[in-house]
Design a protein around this motif. Structure first.
Motif, PDB file in Angstrom:
ATOM      1  N   THR A 188     -13.639  -7.655  20.696  1.00 18.22           N
ATOM      2  CA  THR A 188     -12.578  -7.892  21.609  1.00 18.22           C
ATOM      3  C   THR A 188     -12.270  -9.423  21.821  1.00 18.22           C
ATOM      4  O   THR A 188     -11.445 -10.004  22.619  1.00 18.22           O
ATOM      5  N   VAL A 198      -9.858  -5.048  19.820  1.00 17.76           N
ATOM      6  CA  VAL A 198      -9.358  -4.218  21.037  1.00 17.76           C
ATOM      7  C   VAL A 198      -8.651  -5.411  21.930  1.00 17.76           C
ATOM      8  O   VAL A 198      -9.602  -6.313  22.216  1.00 17.76           O
ATOM      9  N   LEU A 199      -7.507  -5.355  21.921  1.00 14.67           N
ATOM     10  CA  LEU A 199      -7.023  -6.509  23.152  1.00 14.67           C
ATOM     11  C   LEU A 199      -6.070  -5.830  24.096  1.00 14.67           C
ATOM     12  O   LEU A 199      -5.414  -4.917  23.866  1.00 14.67           O
ATOM     13  N   PRO A 200      -6.031  -6.317  25.100  1.00 16.07           N
ATOM     14  CA  PRO A 200      -5.197  -5.851  26.511  1.00 16.07           C
ATOM     15  C   PRO A 200      -3.928  -6.268  26.113  1.00 16.07           C
ATOM     16  O   PRO A 200      -3.360  -7.282  25.500  1.00 16.07           O
ATOM     17  N   ARG A 206       2.392  -2.873  30.592  1.00 15.49           N
ATOM     18  CA  ARG A 206       1.653  -1.761  30.873  1.00 15.49           C
ATOM     19  C   ARG A 206       2.209  -0.120  31.220  1.00 15.49           C
ATOM     20  O   ARG A 206       1.529   0.893  31.550  1.00 15.49           O
ATOM     21  N   GLU A 211      -2.917   0.286  28.105  1.00 13.29           N
ATOM     22  CA  GLU A 211      -3.481  -1.269  28.733  1.00 13.29           C
ATOM     23  C   GLU A 211      -3.858  -2.060  27.616  1.00 13.29           C
ATOM     24  O   GLU A 211      -4.313  -3.243  27.861  1.00 13.29           O
ATOM     25  N   ARG A 212      -4.438  -1.096  26.408  1.00 10.52           N
ATOM     26  CA  ARG A 212      -5.231  -1.852  25.308  1.00 10.52           C
ATOM     27  C   ARG A 212      -4.678  -1.087  24.062  1.00 10.52           C
ATOM     28  O   ARG A 212      -4.287  -0.105  24.194  1.00 10.52           O
ATOM     29  N   GLU A 271      -4.054 -11.857  24.217  1.00 11.50           N
ATOM     30  CA  GLU A 271      -3.156 -10.736  25.020  1.00 11.50           C
ATOM     31  C   GLU A 271      -1.818 -10.192  24.087  1.00 11.50           C
ATOM     32  O   GLU A 271      -1.168 -11.169  23.550  1.00 11.50           O
TER      33      GLU A 271
END
Length: 514
Positions: A188, A198-200, A206, A211-212, A271
């Motif tokens: 992450t 896996v990133l937001p 959103r 969200e990710r 992000e």
């Protein structure tokens, strides 16, 4: 007399109501670096780096955006020459703070493998997506070029449960991407370039349904982007035009072929800022564009990310200074003690010299302190105003200004009574004449504080701000509290002729008539 009572009640309400709200909500002033501890970092351009006009300002803005993610109350980020000074009060994770403010972040492009909800990472899915609704731009001369579109819109999905896991399907036309089961822990952190992560997604994305995102290894970096610009096009709204470097465009062409009608994420500082769909396998270098129902602010923010995603100049740390909470508390304690001692000496002297009128001065200072506490607590909660040691100094200095207003009024009363007037008749006449002097003195102080605030940097601005606020409060209290109180008690003969505390004794006019 009635107007005096109304003014007095109004001044008391201005103190009591906000203070009650502050105490009920448990709102307290935000303390600065020197009072609650934290870290102070000095960054400077690396030796040999070319410092162009405006690049340091861009670096300050990017660093400020990073620091905001730490949740630091009122970080102070300023320039001193070619140095960037970063003060972070109340920071608990020192290493994280240093990493964020000091790193030269890379803007990165990664392919989107899978959209994930907030808590659902380790799942096996087959995702079929339809490209979002697109538009086509016609270049000069009639040539038609497709564009990348939409800020990562996720098509409406239907979900069914099978023995092997969860299957997510969208309406045709379809491009199927099969995602292998996630095994182990998916990294992450954006620092890993050659692995899936896996990133937001950013907050403004959103509402698109995820969200990710599960992403591929890095396809391109911000070094491949020469510039970006937000533009408004008639009939299409706000769009972002991209211009790549020579090598960068070659990479982008390969990415466009590989990820045709698939989503590619644009990432800064871990992000996802946007994840448009590649709508053409072949692009002209001057007509690469991101579009799709952007608001003006969103388009400009995305252009800023693309253009200045990485710091525009390499920086290195010069110094890192830790300010311990213990030291900060000791400084606050010393400042409070100094202020209280100063107030005590002023109060004793005023009572000895002006007797009952000296008690009015103490009451007025209490009113100012109550209003100032409410303002500082409220602004700290709403806009992140911090109280620093320099601010405490400004408040202490302002005590002299506030007391001066009372002295001007009381001395004018003396002159009126000594000229043969009664104390009662001197109260309003003396105030109307002295208030002009009070206004003149406070306006000079306010002008000085305003100029100092506008022209100074760093902690000096805190001194100027609180000096200016207390100066305005002094004018308010003089009109709405001091004059009504003195006029009300001055009309009572018992207060005028009391043996030791009487107003006549305080004005040094024994035998003065009421």
């Amino acid at each position: 007399m009635r107007r005096l009572v109304i003014r007095l009640i109004f001044s008391l309400l201005v103190v009591v109501v906000p203070l009650t709200a502050v105490f009920v909500t448990d709102t307290t002033p935000q303390l600065g670096l020197d009072l609650q501890g934290g870290i102070s970092v000095v960054l400077a351009p690396k030796q040999g780096a070319k410092v162009e006009s405006g690049t340091l300002g861009q670096a300050v803005n990017i660093i400020r955006n990073r620091v905001d993610s730490l949740g630091v109350a009122e970080p102070e980020i300023s320039r001193q020459g070619n140095n960037i000074i970063i003060d972070l009060p109340g920071v608990e994770d020192r290493d994280k703070a240093l990493r964020i403010v000091g790193q030269t972040a890379e803007l990165r492009f990664r392919g989107v493998l899978q959209a994930l909800p907030a808590e659902n990472v380790a799942v096996t899915t087959t995702t079929t997506t339809a490209p979002p609704e697109t538009t086509t731009t016609t270049a000069a001369g009639g040539a038609t070029t497709s564009t990348t579109v939409q800020r990562g819109e996720v098509a409406q999905e239907t979900t069914s449960t099978t023995a092997g896991g969860t299957t997510t399907t969208t309406a045709p036309p379809t491009t199927t991407t099969t995602v292998a089961p996630l095994t182990g822990v998916v990294p992450t952190t954006e620092d890993i370039l050659d692995q899936e992560v896996v990133l937001p997604v950013s907050k403004n994305l959103r509402d698109q349904g995820a969200e990710r995102l599960r992403l591929t290894a890095t396809l391109m970096t911000g070094r491949d982007v020469r510039t970006a610009k937000a533009l408004f096009e008639s009939g299409r709204g706000w769009v972002v035009n991209l211009e790549f470097t020579g090598d960068g465009f070659k990479k982008f062409q390969e990415v466009a072929k590989q990820w045709y009608q698939k989503q590619v994420a644009i990432i800064l500082d871990g992000e996802v800022k946007s994840y448009p769909v590649i709508q053409d396998a072949n692009f002209d270098q001057n007509n690469v564009q991101i579009s799709g129902n952007f608001k003006e602010s969103e388009a400009k923010d995305l252009a800023l990310v693309l253009k200045y995603g990485a710091l525009p100049i390499p920086l290195e740390r010069q110094t890192v200074q830790d300010v311990s909470p213990t030291l900060g508390k000791e400084q606050l304690r010393s400042g409070i003690i100094a202020g209280l001692l100063g107030l005590a000496f002023v109060a004793i002297y005023m009572v000895v010299y002006y007797r009952l009128l000296g008690l009015v001065i103490i009451a007025g200072l209490t009113v100012v302190a109550g209003i100032l506490y409410s303002i500082t607590s409220w602004l700290g909660s709403v806009v992140g105003l911090t109280l620093t040691l320099s601010g405490v100094t400004g408040i202490i200095v302002s005590v002299g200004t506030t007391v001066d207003s009372y002295v001007v009024y009381f001395e004018r009363l003396k002159d009126e009574v000594r000229s043969g007037k009664t104390i009662r008749s001197s109260l309003d006449r003396g105030f109307s004449r002295s208030f002009r002097t009070i206004m003149a003195g406070n306006l000079v102080s306010l002008i000085g504080a305003s100029l100092l605030y506008l022209l100074a940097i760093g902690s000096v601005r805190g001194f100027a701000f609180f000096l200016g606020v207390t100066t305005v409060l002094d004018i308010f209290v003089a009109y709405f509290f001091m004059h009504p109180v003195v006029s009300i008690i001055g009309r009572r003969e018992s207060f005028q002729q009391a043996r030791w505390l009487g107003i006549a004794s305080g004005l040094k006019v024994k035998g003065a008539t009421a």
